[in-house]
Design an enzyme around this catalytic site. Sequence first.
Site, PDB file in Angstrom:
ATOM      1  N   ASN A   1       0.869  -1.175   0.000  1.00 16.88           N
ATOM      2  CA  ASN A   1       0.000   0.000   0.000  1.00 16.88           C
ATOM      3  C   ASN A   1       0.907   1.227   0.000  1.00 16.88           C
ATOM      4  OD1 ASN A   1      -1.852   1.988   0.442  1.00 16.88           O
ATOM      5  ND2 ASN A   1      -2.570   1.220   2.428  1.00 16.88           N
TER       6      ASN A   1
ATOM      7  N   LYS B   1       0.115   4.194  -0.327  1.00 16.69           N
ATOM      8  CA  LYS B   1      -0.551   5.370   0.247  1.00 16.69           C
ATOM      9  C   LYS B   1      -0.258   6.595  -0.629  1.00 16.69           C
ATOM     10  CE  LYS B   1      -0.455   3.109   4.684  1.00 16.69           C
ATOM     11  NZ  LYS B   1      -0.463   3.209   6.132  1.00 16.69           N
TER      12      LYS B   1
ATOM     13  N   HIS C   1      -9.780   0.826   4.437  1.00 17.37           N
ATOM     14  CA  HIS C   1      -8.502   1.015   5.140  1.00 17.37           C
ATOM     15  C   HIS C   1      -8.713   1.925   6.350  1.00 17.37           C
ATOM     16  CE1 HIS C   1      -4.454   2.378   6.060  1.00 17.37           C
ATOM     17  NE2 HIS C   1      -4.084   1.214   5.553  1.00 17.37           N
TER      18      HIS C   1
ATOM     19  N   GLU D   1      -7.175   4.369   7.436  1.00 18.55           N
ATOM     20  CA  GLU D   1      -7.067   5.813   7.171  1.00 18.55           C
ATOM     21  C   GLU D   1      -8.341   6.344   6.514  1.00 18.55           C
ATOM     22  OE1 GLU D   1      -3.240   5.364   5.328  1.00 18.55           O
ATOM     23  OE2 GLU D   1      -2.513   4.775   7.319  1.00 18.55           O
TER      24      GLU D   1
ATOM     25  N   GLU E   1      -5.951  -5.338  10.168  1.00 18.94           N
ATOM     26  CA  GLU E   1      -4.924  -4.339  10.441  1.00 18.94           C
ATOM     27  C   GLU E   1      -5.279  -3.582  11.714  1.00 18.94           C
ATOM     28  OE1 GLU E   1      -2.756  -2.957   6.731  1.00 18.94           O
ATOM     29  OE2 GLU E   1      -4.717  -2.029   6.568  1.00 18.94           O
TER      30      GLU E   1
ATOM     31  N   GLY F   1       1.723   2.020  10.784  1.00 15.02           N
ATOM     32  CA  GLY F   1       2.629   3.164  10.680  1.00 15.02           C
ATOM     33  C   GLY F   1       3.263   3.564  12.001  1.00 15.02           C
TER      34      GLY F   1
ATOM     35  N   SER G   1       2.888  -2.307  10.392  1.00 19.33           N
ATOM     36  CA  SER G   1       4.330  -2.313  10.659  1.00 19.33           C
ATOM     37  C   SER G   1       5.008  -3.645  10.336  1.00 19.33           C
ATOM     38  CB  SER G   1       4.597  -1.882  12.112  1.00 19.33           C
ATOM     39  OG  SER G   1       4.092  -0.572  12.338  1.00 19.33           O
TER      40      SER G   1
HETATM   41  P1  PGA Z   1       2.396   0.110   7.670  1.00 18.82           P
HETATM   42  O1  PGA Z   1       0.955   0.304   6.978  1.00 18.82           O
HETATM   43  O2  PGA Z   1       2.985  -1.155   7.105  1.00 18.82           O
HETATM   44  O3  PGA Z   1       3.184   1.342   7.273  1.00 18.82           O
HETATM   45  O4  PGA Z   1       2.160   0.009   9.127  1.00 18.82           O
HETATM   46  C1  PGA Z   1       0.110  -0.797   6.759  1.00 18.82           C
HETATM   47  C2  PGA Z   1      -1.153  -0.336   6.098  1.00 18.82           C
HETATM   48  O5  PGA Z   1      -1.619   0.760   6.368  1.00 18.82           O
HETATM   49  O6  PGA Z   1      -1.739  -1.091   5.283  1.00 18.82           O
END
Ligand code: PGA
Length: 248
Positions: free
Chosen positions: A11, A13, A95, A97, A165, A171, A211
């Site tokens: 992803n 982003k 997601h 976010e 997740e 993140g 992460s």
């Molecule tokens: P990250 O994000 O690996 O940076 O923690 C995962 C995601 O948002 O799918």
Amino acid sequence: MAQRNFFVGGNWKMNGNKESLEELISILNTASLHDQTEVVCGAPSIYLDFARCMLDLRIGVAAQNCYNVAKGAFTGEISPAMIKDCGAEWVILGHSERRHVFGESDELIGQKVAHALESDLSVIACIGEKLEEREAGTTEEVVYAQTQVISENVSDWAKVVLAYEPVWAIGTGKTASPEQAQEVHEKLRAWLRSNVSDDVADSVRIIYGGSVTAGNCRELASQNDVDGFLVGGASLKPEFIEIINARA
Ligand code: PGA
């Protein structure tokens, strides 16, 4: 029991530009990738066409969101039809976010899942609890409720990957332990068994996100019910190759 091929999504982003993405794509295109692992990269919508043109065809391309209808007066939105027109095959929906930065409701996410599937896109459907929900002991309740709404809108489970997740792990550098991930994945599979069917429970890939790095991917991948990953930060780096090959 159904064979579940390992699935690793990247992803990106809202990151990268044509120059940096071209560099990343050339690393992916020339890497040796485990041939039983399905790989999909989630590109910013403005780079979907670019990503699909540049990436080797053994790697899928996903949009990171879409709207719940095919076209119309919805300034700034993109439809599954447009994603398909750019040659992409997947969309990430729900997601954290989208849920927590942009306030998308379960209901809207459900409508998007239904419309994306009707439009013949495959869907990476994301769920996960916030830190306060985990601390309050409501993780199961939260992820079951999110999965319920998704499930009510799924017409074909063969085109769905479920991404667990935990919001507190995204993140933050705080990965769920392999035991914590396995525990939730196992419960989600049991939920699918009770509420959908044995066949769906056995065949749907439940992937972990939050992460994931080259350093922790192998132990996570060794868990029975962890069928892959959704990777944010590390998907922009060469270590993404090691994550793709975590089960190799
Ligand atoms: P990250 O994000 O690996 O940076 O923690 C995962 C995601 O948002 O799918």
